[in-house]
Design an enzyme around this catalytic site. Structure first.
Site, PDB file in Angstrom:
ATOM      1  N   ASP A 101      37.655  87.084 117.128  1.00 47.71           N
ATOM      2  CA  ASP A 101      39.010  86.573 116.928  1.00 47.71           C
ATOM      3  C   ASP A 101      38.987  85.242 116.185  1.00 47.71           C
ATOM      4  O   ASP A 101      39.939  84.891 115.498  1.00 47.71           O
ATOM      5  CB  ASP A 101      39.703  86.415 118.284  1.00 47.71           C
ATOM      6  CG  ASP A 101      41.180  86.060 118.145  1.00 47.71           C
ATOM      7  OD1 ASP A 101      41.865  86.687 117.316  1.00 47.71           O
ATOM      8  OD2 ASP A 101      41.640  85.158 118.857  1.00 47.71           O
ATOM      9  N   ASP A 122      46.498  90.278 113.488  1.00 39.64           N
ATOM     10  CA  ASP A 122      45.733  89.394 114.365  1.00 39.64           C
ATOM     11  C   ASP A 122      46.570  88.952 115.558  1.00 39.64           C
ATOM     12  O   ASP A 122      46.199  89.140 116.722  1.00 39.64           O
ATOM     13  CB  ASP A 122      45.247  88.182 113.559  1.00 39.64           C
ATOM     14  CG  ASP A 122      44.337  87.269 114.370  1.00 39.64           C
ATOM     15  OD1 ASP A 122      43.936  87.661 115.483  1.00 39.64           O
ATOM     16  OD2 ASP A 122      44.035  86.175 113.892  1.00 39.64           O
ATOM     17  N   HIS A 123      47.721  88.352 115.280  1.00 39.64           N
ATOM     18  CA  HIS A 123      48.553  87.828 116.364  1.00 39.64           C
ATOM     19  C   HIS A 123      49.168  88.953 117.206  1.00 39.64           C
ATOM     20  O   HIS A 123      49.390  88.785 118.410  1.00 39.64           O
ATOM     21  CB  HIS A 123      49.666  86.943 115.794  1.00 39.64           C
ATOM     22  CG  HIS A 123      49.136  85.710 115.117  1.00 39.64           C
ATOM     23  ND1 HIS A 123      48.151  84.925 115.676  1.00 39.64           N
ATOM     24  CD2 HIS A 123      49.476  85.115 113.937  1.00 39.64           C
ATOM     25  CE1 HIS A 123      47.887  83.906 114.870  1.00 39.64           C
ATOM     26  NE2 HIS A 123      48.671  84.005 113.804  1.00 39.64           N
TER      27      HIS A 123
END
Length: 390
Positions: A101, A122-123
Site C-alpha cells: 500500500d 487505492d483509496h
C-alpha cells in the site's frame, strides 16, 4: 513528506492530487524503506496490481482466521487455539499488505503511470480493508472472559470506519488529503502483535497488565485514544484552518458536512438491527455482520472519493441504504424469522453490489480513456500530415 501532482483523466476534473503525510514514523522510517523496496520492483509491474495484491493479503488473513476462529472464541480459555503458524502468516501478510500500500503510488510515479483511477482504486480498497484488519486482529483477544465483547468490537469498528472517512471528508472540503497518523502506527503495531502472539501464545493476553487493567483494555484504549485525541482533532483543525484562510471548497455548513449523512444513517440502521434483533444477531453471527457493515461503508465511501476527485457535489443519500432499511425492518419486527439466513443473504447482496459498482467505475473510465486516446492519436497524426504538406 508533501506530495503534489497534477493529472487529468477520463471524466475526472483537472486538479492536483495533494497529500500531506507528516507522521514521523512514516516520514523517517517507512518512506525510506518503501523507496528501497520500489527500486527493486520491475518497471513492468502495474501499480494497480500492487494495490490489489496488498488488499488480497488482508482478505486472505480474514479468510484464514475465519477458518480457524469463525466466531471469535478460539482465543478464550477452554477452546482450541489458533495454530502459531497462522499468527506468523497473519503478521507477515499484514506487513506485506501495508508495504504494498505504501509503494504502489511510488511505483506509479516511477513509471509515469499515475492516474486518478489508480488513486480511486487505492483509496477504494483501503476503505474496504478497514473491516478486514479490524476483524482479523480481534481474533487475538476474542470474545471470552479476558477478551472484548462482540458489541464492544462493533462500536470500535465504527470508530475506525469514521476515522478513515474523516481524511476523505477533509479532502472533500480542503482539496488536500491529510494522511492520518494512526494508520501507520496501527499497521506496524498489529504486525508485531501477530508475531509476538505466535511466540508467547494467546494465554499471555489473559493476564492483567496492572490490577484489573487487561491487554484488551489497552487495545480498546489505544484505538479510541488515537481516534479522539489525534485523528478527529487534526481533521477539525485542518478544515477550520482552511475556513479561516477562505480556501474551503464548500461555503455552507450543510454542504461541508453532507458526506457524513449516509455513513451516519448506515451506522444508525445497523445499530438498530444490533439493539433490537430478536435473536441477538450480533452475538450469533458477528463476523458476517462486521463484514456487511464494513462493505456497505466502503461502498458509501467510494462514492465520496469519486465526488472529491471529480469536484462534484456529494449525494445526500446512498441508494444502498433504502433496501437496507427494509432488511432491518424485516429483521427487528420478526417478519423474517430466520435472521441468520437474512444476514447471510443481505451480506452477499452488499458484497456483490459493491463489486459491481467498482467494476462499473473502472470499465466506464477505462472506456472513456480509450476514446480520449483515440481522438488524441487521430488529431496528432492529422496535424503532422498537414504540417508536412506545408
Amino acid at each position: 513528506s508533501n506530495v503534489t501532482r497534477s493529472e487529468t483523466w477520463s471524466g475526472f476534473s483537472p486538479c492536483s492530487y495533494s497529500a500531506v503525510d507528516s507522521n514521523p514514523l512514516s516520514v523517517y522510517v517507512m518512506h525510506p524503506f518503501w523507496n528501497s523496496v520500489v527500486k527493486v520492483m520491475p518497471r513492468w509491474l502495474a501499480p494497480n496490481l500492487i494495490t490489489f495484491t496488498g488488499f488480497m493479503f488482508l482478505v486472505f488473513n480474514f479468510l484464514m482466521l475465519s477458518f480457524y476462529d469463525y466466531h471469535f472464541d478460539a482465543s478464550a480459555e477452554g477452546y482450541t487455539h489458533v495454530p502459531s503458524w497462522v499468527w506468523v502468516a497473519a503478521g507477515l501478510f499484514n506487513f506485506l499488505a501495508y508495504t504494498l500500500d505504501g509503494v504502489d503510488g511510488k511505483q506509479a510515479r516511477r513509471t509515469n503511470s499515475s492516474t486518478p483511477l489508480g488513486e480511486l482504486f487505492d483509496h477504494g480498497l483501503d476503505s474496504w480493508a478497514c473491516v478486514f484488519f479490524v476483524a482479523t486482529v480481534y481474533s487475538i483477544f476474542g470474545r471470552g472472559p479476558s477478551g472484548v465483547g462482540v458489541a464492544t468490537l462493533y462500536y470500535i469498528l465504527w470508530v475506525v470506519l469514521f476515522s478513515f472517512i474523516l481524511s476523505h471528508w477533509e479532502k472533500y472540503n480542503t482539496g488536500i488529503l491529510f494522511l492520518p497518523w494512526g494508520y501507520d502506527i496501527s499497521q506496524v503495531t498489529i504486525s508485531i502483535v501477530y508475531i509476538f502472539t505466535a511466540m508467547v501464545g494467546v494465554e499471555t493476553w489473559y493476564e492483567p497488565i496492572w490490577w484489573n487493567f487487561h491487554y484488551r483494555d489497552l487495545f480498546t484504549f489505544m484505538i479510541l485514544g488515537c481516534s479522539f485525541t489525534v485523528t478527529l482533532p487534526m481533521s477539525l483543525y485542518n478544515v477550520f484552518k482552511a475556513s479561516r484562510n477562505n480556501t474551503l471548497k464548500h461555503s455552507s455548513m450543510y454542504e461541508a458536512f453532507l458526506p457524513f449523512l449516509s455513513p451516519v444513517l448506515l451506522c444508525l440502521l445497523s445499530s438498530v438491527w444490533v439493539i433490537f434483533s430478536p435473536s441477538g444477531i450480533l452475538q450469533q453471527q458477528p463476523r458476517v455482520f462486521y463484514l456487511m457493515v464494513g462493505t456497505a461503508f466502503a461502498n458509501v465511501t467510494c462514492k465520496l472519493i469519486v465526488c472529491q476527485m471529480s469536484n462534484t457535489r456529494c449525494q445526500p443519500l446512498s441508494w444502498l441504504l433504502v433496501p437496507m432499511a427494509t432488511v432491518v425492518l424485516l429483521a427487528v419486527t420478526g417478519l423474517v424469522a430466520n435472521e441468520t439466513l437474512l444476514i447471510y443473504v443481505w451480506t452477499a447482496i452488499v458484497i456483490l453490489t459493491h463489486i459491481h459498482y467498482g467494476v462499473s467505475v473502472v470499465s466506464t473510465h477505462t472506456h472513456t480513456l480509450r476514446s480520449v486516446s483515440g481522438e488524441y492519436t487521430h488529431t496528432h497524426y492529422s496535424g503532422s500530415g498537414e504540417q508536412g504538406g506545408k
